[in-house]
Enzyme design. Structure first.
Site, PDB file in Angstrom:
ATOM      1  N   ARG A 231       6.015  28.380 -45.379  1.00  9.98           N
ATOM      2  CA  ARG A 231       5.010  27.349 -45.045  1.00  9.98           C
ATOM      3  C   ARG A 231       5.654  25.961 -45.063  1.00  9.98           C
ATOM      4  O   ARG A 231       5.203  25.048 -44.371  1.00  9.98           O
ATOM      5  CB  ARG A 231       3.814  27.392 -46.011  1.00  9.98           C
ATOM      6  CG  ARG A 231       2.868  26.205 -45.828  1.00  9.98           C
ATOM      7  CD  ARG A 231       1.438  26.457 -46.290  1.00  9.98           C
ATOM      8  NE  ARG A 231       1.351  27.038 -47.607  1.00  9.98           N
ATOM      9  CZ  ARG A 231       1.552  26.376 -48.749  1.00  9.98           C
ATOM     10  NH1 ARG A 231       1.865  25.095 -48.736  1.00  9.98           N
ATOM     11  NH2 ARG A 231       1.442  26.998 -49.907  1.00  9.98           N
TER      12      ARG A 231
ATOM     13  N   TYR B 200      -6.492  14.142 -24.310  1.00  4.13           N
ATOM     14  CA  TYR B 200      -6.731  15.590 -24.301  1.00  4.13           C
ATOM     15  C   TYR B 200      -8.066  15.906 -25.007  1.00  4.13           C
ATOM     16  O   TYR B 200      -8.415  15.273 -25.997  1.00  4.13           O
ATOM     17  CB  TYR B 200      -5.561  16.286 -25.010  1.00  4.13           C
ATOM     18  CG  TYR B 200      -5.707  17.774 -25.092  1.00  4.13           C
ATOM     19  CD1 TYR B 200      -5.559  18.561 -23.958  1.00  4.13           C
ATOM     20  CD2 TYR B 200      -6.000  18.395 -26.295  1.00  4.13           C
ATOM     21  CE1 TYR B 200      -5.708  19.938 -24.028  1.00  4.13           C
ATOM     22  CE2 TYR B 200      -6.141  19.772 -26.380  1.00  4.13           C
ATOM     23  CZ  TYR B 200      -5.997  20.532 -25.236  1.00  4.13           C
ATOM     24  OH  TYR B 200      -6.141  21.894 -25.317  1.00  4.13           O
TER      25      TYR B 200
ATOM     26  N   ASP C 120       1.468  11.177 -26.839  1.00  2.60           N
ATOM     27  CA  ASP C 120       1.459  12.606 -26.511  1.00  2.60           C
ATOM     28  C   ASP C 120       2.188  12.760 -25.177  1.00  2.60           C
ATOM     29  O   ASP C 120       1.696  12.337 -24.141  1.00  2.60           O
ATOM     30  CB  ASP C 120       0.006  13.098 -26.427  1.00  2.60           C
ATOM     31  CG  ASP C 120      -0.100  14.597 -26.123  1.00  2.60           C
ATOM     32  OD1 ASP C 120       0.853  15.165 -25.550  1.00  2.60           O
ATOM     33  OD2 ASP C 120      -1.148  15.186 -26.441  1.00  2.60           O
TER      34      ASP C 120
ATOM     35  N   LYS D 195       2.937  24.256 -23.942  1.00  4.83           N
ATOM     36  CA  LYS D 195       2.912  23.991 -22.508  1.00  4.83           C
ATOM     37  C   LYS D 195       4.337  24.044 -21.936  1.00  4.83           C
ATOM     38  O   LYS D 195       4.937  25.091 -21.934  1.00  4.83           O
ATOM     39  CB  LYS D 195       2.222  22.654 -22.243  1.00  4.83           C
ATOM     40  CG  LYS D 195       0.908  22.469 -23.028  1.00  4.83           C
ATOM     41  CD  LYS D 195      -0.200  23.393 -22.570  1.00  4.83           C
ATOM     42  CE  LYS D 195      -1.434  23.353 -23.470  1.00  4.83           C
ATOM     43  NZ  LYS D 195      -1.999  22.035 -23.682  1.00  4.83           N
TER      44      LYS D 195
HETATM   45  C1  PLP Z   1      -2.697  21.547 -24.738  1.00  7.28           C
HETATM   46  C2  PLP Z   1      -2.568  20.141 -25.157  1.00  7.28           C
HETATM   47  C3  PLP Z   1      -2.708  19.774 -26.500  1.00  7.28           C
HETATM   48  C4  PLP Z   1      -3.056  20.771 -27.585  1.00  7.28           C
HETATM   49  O1  PLP Z   1      -2.075  21.741 -27.712  1.00  7.28           O
HETATM   50  P1  PLP Z   1      -2.375  23.228 -28.311  1.00  7.28           P
HETATM   51  O2  PLP Z   1      -1.002  23.797 -28.425  1.00  7.28           O
HETATM   52  O3  PLP Z   1      -3.260  23.927 -27.346  1.00  7.28           O
HETATM   53  O4  PLP Z   1      -3.050  23.031 -29.633  1.00  7.28           O
HETATM   54  C5  PLP Z   1      -2.541  18.442 -26.831  1.00  7.28           C
HETATM   55  N1  PLP Z   1      -2.257  17.517 -25.877  1.00  7.28           N
HETATM   56  C6  PLP Z   1      -2.135  17.833 -24.577  1.00  7.28           C
HETATM   57  C7  PLP Z   1      -1.838  16.762 -23.585  1.00  7.28           C
HETATM   58  C8  PLP Z   1      -2.281  19.154 -24.160  1.00  7.28           C
HETATM   59  O5  PLP Z   1      -2.156  19.459 -22.865  1.00  7.28           O
END
Ligand code: PLP
Length: 406
Positions: A72, A125, A197, A222
């Site tokens: 963890r 998001y 982000d 992603k």
């Molecule tokens: C998908 C996404 C997230 C969240 O990611 P997860 O891995 O699904 O928790 C955050 N920011 C953006 C821009 C995203 O496309």
């Protein structure tokens, strides 16, 4: 948490920062948990790590010596993933999370206290937006969300006092572009921490730290992983704030699993190949769609017709693999068109090797009513299209037969 020291200690890479991102994607981090000559980072499934020498155990537990106690907190495979991500963003340190949303929420938790103020954009998001609208106000954190492309309004909101400026660019689903350098400079004047982000852009197309941001995070689910087979998140930046976020995560428990880290590591090796291909295909499809009578509008930062194109040209080296377009004929046309596509999964998410398609009304903005979507500038006939690595001409042909059917 990876602070880049393993790069010198373990991987035999020494200090050669002049390598290109393709080489970094392949090599960085893999050596941090080298074992038995394995050329691929082993998957350390073990939860706990033994120390027969009590003094050594204590030194590791107190952070005076490198090593692992419990997964963890840290895990060798996970550390290799952190090091690869750190190297790709060229940051001093990185730490990982179980998901992208865990990266967002744990980072915000580490930066904010009751009474603080966050400035951000309306088009962040969906999950992040829920944190801003639902969770932070309950913790007595004030959140001001500005029109995503109104830079003067954002600067004014920052000027009124701001502890965290949270940005995203390009945004979901109409690929709005935010001037990261301009807003980071405004945040610097009031001593705010800037978090970006960078999921949609990837470290190949956009370098927020070089544009003035303090911290950059990703949903590794992603483009970084790239195969829709592992969830993960990562935060990169200076050692101190990254260590603070790591501390929140190790206590809150949103640790990345070693199996996921291994799949993310494998995916990241081809990041440059995938992103270059996806940049090229997305631009080609966006131009092609612009010339079609069935399409009302195409949203892609690489198109000169896009509102954010000038800023994107300055701050991005490629425009990414996601585009969206509005069909004439609204939701009815969308329904017919989507049913015809043969080379796209009708599914949420983005950044995968296979093309993913969906309307925001059922994916990113499902929580909003039709009126709220209209207010947010999301037409009912909009389709988000995340291009995969298929042959571009096959995707053109697939879109063409889909459009002709409606
Ligand atoms: C998908 C996404 C997230 C969240 O990611 P997860 O891995 O699904 O928790 C955050 N920011 C953006 C821009 C995203 O496309």
């Amino acid at each position: 948490m990876s602070d880049g020291t393993e790069r010198r200690a373990g991987s035999g890479e020494a200090d050669r920062p002049e390598r290109g991102p393709g080489t970094t994607a392949v090599w960085a981090g893999d050596g941090t948990c080298a074992h038995e000559g394995a050329t691929v980072p082993p998957v350390f499934h073990g939860v706990t790590f033994a120390h027969d020498d009590l003094d050594e155990w204590r030194a590791v537990a107190e952070g005076r010596r490198r090593g692992h106690i419990y997964s963890r907190n840290t895990n060798p495979t996970v550390e290799a993933f952190e090091e690869k991500a750190r190297a790709l963003e060229d940051a001093p340190a990185a730490t990982s999370f179980s998901t992208g949303m865990a990266a967002v929420s744990n980072t915000l938790s580490s930066l904010l206290s009751p009474g603080d103020r966050v400035v951000s954009v309306r088009d962040s998001y969906g999950g992040t937006n829920r944190i801003f609208e639902e969770f932070l106000p309950a913790w007595d954190v004030e959140v001001e969300l500005c029109d995503t492309t109104d830079h003067a309004a954002l600067e004014a909101a920052i000027g009124e006092g701001c502890d965290v400026l949270y940005l995203e660019s390009p945004t979901n689903p109409t690929l709005k572009v935010v001037d990261l350098a301009r807003l980071s400079a405004a945040a610097r004047e009031v001593g705010a921490t800037v978090v970006v982000d960078n999921t949609f852009a990837t470290p190949l197309n956009q370098r927020p730290l070089e544009l003035g941001a303090d911290l950059v995070l990703h949903s590794a689910t992603k483009f970084l992983g790239g195969h829709s087979d592992a969830l993960g998140g990562v935060l990169c930046g200076p050692e101190e704030p990254v260590r603070d976020a790591f501390h929140v995560r190790e206590i809150n428990g949103a640790a990345l699993d070693a199996g996921s880290a291994s799949r993310l590591l494998r995916g990241m090796k081809t990041l440059q190949l995938r992103v270059e291909r996806q940049n090229g295909t997305a631009l080609r499809l966006a131009r092609w769609l612009e010339g079609r009578p069935e399409v009302a509008e195409v949203f892609y930062p690489g198109l000169p017709s896009h509102r954010g194109h000038e800023i994107a040209r300055r701050q991005m080296s490629g425009y990414g693999g996601v585009l969206s377009f509005e069909l004439e004929g609204g939701m009815e046309a969308v329904r017919g068109f989507l049913a015809e596509l043969r080379l796209a999964h009708r599914a949420a998410s983005l950044g995968s090797v296979s093309t993913l398609v969906g309307p925001p009304a059922t994916t990113s903005h499902v929580e909003l009513s039709a009126e709220e979507r209209a207010e947010a500038g999301i037409p009912e006939g909009l389709i988000r299209y995340s291009v995969g690595i298929e042959d571009p001409e096959d995707l053109v042909a697939d879109l063409e037969q889909g459009l002709e059917a409606v």
